[in-house]
Design a protein around this motif. Structure first.
Motif, PDB file in Angstrom:
ATOM      1  N   PRO A  97       0.818  -1.144  -0.103  1.00  0.00           N
ATOM      2  CA  PRO A  97       0.085  -0.181  -0.138  1.00  0.00           C
ATOM      3  C   PRO A  97       0.851   1.206  -0.029  1.00  0.00           C
ATOM      4  O   PRO A  97       2.103   1.420   0.262  1.00  0.00           O
ATOM      5  N   TRP A  98       0.320   2.359  -0.313  1.00  0.00           N
ATOM      6  CA  TRP A  98       0.886   3.652  -0.446  1.00  0.00           C
ATOM      7  C   TRP A  98       0.947   4.229   1.107  1.00  0.00           C
ATOM      8  O   TRP A  98       0.125   3.978   1.720  1.00  0.00           O
ATOM      9  N   THR A  99       2.140   4.810   1.470  1.00  0.00           N
ATOM     10  CA  THR A  99       2.340   5.417   2.614  1.00  0.00           C
ATOM     11  C   THR A  99       2.611   6.632   2.383  1.00  0.00           C
ATOM     12  O   THR A  99       3.086   7.013   1.099  1.00  0.00           O
ATOM     13  N   VAL A 100       2.695   7.568   3.152  1.00  0.00           N
ATOM     14  CA  VAL A 100       2.866   9.232   2.956  1.00  0.00           C
ATOM     15  C   VAL A 100       4.521   9.355   2.496  1.00  0.00           C
ATOM     16  O   VAL A 100       4.535  10.016   1.688  1.00  0.00           O
ATOM     17  N   ALA A 101       5.445   8.448   3.057  1.00  0.00           N
ATOM     18  CA  ALA A 101       6.622   8.480   2.515  1.00  0.00           C
ATOM     19  C   ALA A 101       6.842   7.932   1.290  1.00  0.00           C
ATOM     20  O   ALA A 101       7.671   8.370   0.377  1.00  0.00           O
ATOM     21  N   ALA A 102       6.116   6.848   0.991  1.00  0.00           N
ATOM     22  CA  ALA A 102       6.261   6.205  -0.316  1.00  0.00           C
ATOM     23  C   ALA A 102       5.850   7.259  -1.367  1.00  0.00           C
ATOM     24  O   ALA A 102       6.081   7.103  -2.688  1.00  0.00           O
ATOM     25  N   ALA A 103       4.543   8.019  -1.192  1.00  0.00           N
ATOM     26  CA  ALA A 103       4.223   8.587  -1.940  1.00  0.00           C
ATOM     27  C   ALA A 103       4.784  10.051  -1.962  1.00  0.00           C
ATOM     28  O   ALA A 103       4.857  10.628  -3.333  1.00  0.00           O
ATOM     29  N   ASP A 104       5.672  10.537  -1.055  1.00  0.00           N
ATOM     30  CA  ASP A 104       6.411  11.906  -1.192  1.00  0.00           C
ATOM     31  C   ASP A 104       7.742  11.450  -0.186  1.00  0.00           C
ATOM     32  O   ASP A 104       7.848  11.208   0.740  1.00  0.00           O
ATOM     33  N   GLN A 105       8.866  11.393  -0.858  1.00  0.00           N
ATOM     34  CA  GLN A 105      10.078  10.801  -0.387  1.00  0.00           C
ATOM     35  C   GLN A 105      10.689  12.008   0.634  1.00  0.00           C
ATOM     36  O   GLN A 105      11.195  11.876   1.511  1.00  0.00           O
ATOM     37  N   SER A 106       9.981  13.240   0.316  1.00  0.00           N
ATOM     38  CA  SER A 106      10.620  14.665   0.998  1.00  0.00           C
ATOM     39  C   SER A 106       9.934  14.401   2.482  1.00  0.00           C
ATOM     40  O   SER A 106      10.231  14.931   3.382  1.00  0.00           O
ATOM     41  N   GLN A 107       8.789  13.686   2.597  1.00  0.00           N
ATOM     42  CA  GLN A 107       8.161  13.503   3.889  1.00  0.00           C
ATOM     43  C   GLN A 107       8.647  12.319   4.829  1.00  0.00           C
ATOM     44  O   GLN A 107       7.848  11.904   5.783  1.00  0.00           O
TER      45      GLN A 107
END
Length: 308
Positions: free
Chosen positions: A193-203
């Motif tokens: 599943p997508w996580t916040v970090a996987a969707a946006d490396q900067s986070q």
């Protein structure tokens, strides 16, 4: 609800960054072909550009320009897409007791803060003075000098539309990153599943980086005035209640919702309300969650989120 399809073992994430609507958009699609991904990027960019033009207040053919130009004069018949967006905006305004408000007062008007009469005019310029007629499909701004803008939810709406056209084009998994606000669907390669970090490396360093956001949207609003007791009403992109709320202890607010439009619209209002009032509001809503980080990096979450 859309079924989550298994990702092919050969699939990878293709990404394209482009500047649209005054922000950096990054479009990610999961697939096997570079040429296919390029076609997907073109489809998404075309839709975001269409929404940008639709919501623009410039040009004689601009629906928003016509609404603003007729403020205090007469209702304006609008296309169904604009009408629905305005109607949803008014519902969010009512939900947040005016913390979210697409109205503002026209620049260049004489309304010095020292003038009592002028202050009254500014106070009267709010969402309650937008009159919508569903049958006639018209919008009327009651006060002369009133204007509307979708600066606070336009990027979210554009992201939702980009996701929609990509799904129609057969994209079963992807991410739209609209200036740090995320919209995901499907799964990553490897059926993760997508996580916040996987969707946006900067986070990756965020305390909620591991929160699963597949088929969800996340919008973040940051308090740039940590030492202030209230958010300045003139801060670009920030909508505050008429009386203001203390926000000095909030560092950031992230809203998780099923649409980017809703998440985008709710982030700044919750930031302006403060921790307790913001979480109380979110806890009353279906399919909306919040993560609040204070100036000591302590994390507060709504009842539907658990962070280890």
């Amino acid at each position: 609800m859309l079924a989550i399809k298994t990702i092919s073992p050969k699939s990878i994430v293709f990404r394209r960054a482009v500047r649209l609507m005054g922000s950096q958009f990054e479009i990610s699609v999961v697939g096997e072909s570079h040429l296919w991904a390029e076609d997907c990027f073109a489809t998404a960019i075309a839709e975001i550009s269409r929404v940008e033009k639709l919501l623009s207040a410039f040009g004689d053919d601009s629906c928003i320009n016509q609404i603003n130009g007729s403020a205090g004069i007469a209702p304006v018949k609008v296309n169904p897409e604009i009408f629905r967006l305005i109607d949803r905006s008014l519902q969010i305004s009512a939900l947040t007791h005016g913390a979210f408000d697409i109205t503002y007062y026209a620049e260049g008007n004489d309304y010095a803060e020292t003038s009592g009469a002028a202050v009254k005019t500014v106070i009267n310029t709010n969402y309650e003075n937008i009159v919508v007629d569903a049958r006639a499909q018209t919008v009327f701004l009651r006060e002369a000098g009133m204007r509307i803008s979708f600066a606070a939810n336009g990027k979210g709406y554009a992201a939702d539309r980009a996701k929609y056209v990509l799904q129609l084009a057969g994209v079963n998994s992807g991410v739209i990153n609209a200036g740090g606000d995320l919209l995901t669907w499907g799964l990553q390669p490897g059926d993760e599943p997508w996580t916040v970090a996987a969707a946006d490396q900067s986070q990756q360093d965020q305390p909620f980086a591991d929160v699963i956001i597949s088929n969800m949207a996340v919008a973040t609003s940051v308090n740039t005035e940590n030492n202030a007791t209230v958010i300045d009403k003139k801060l670009l992109g920030t909508f505050v209640p008429k009386k203001g709320f203390p926000v000095s202890k909030i560092k950031s607010v992230s809203i998780i919702s099923t649409t980017a439009e809703m998440a985008d619209a709710m982030a700044s209002p919750v930031l302006s309300m403060g921790i307790n009032a913001g979480l109380y509001l979110v806890n009353q809503l279906n399919q909306v969650a919040a993560v609040i980080v204070d100036d000591h990096d302590r994390v507060y979450t709504s009842k539907s989120i658990s962070i280890n």
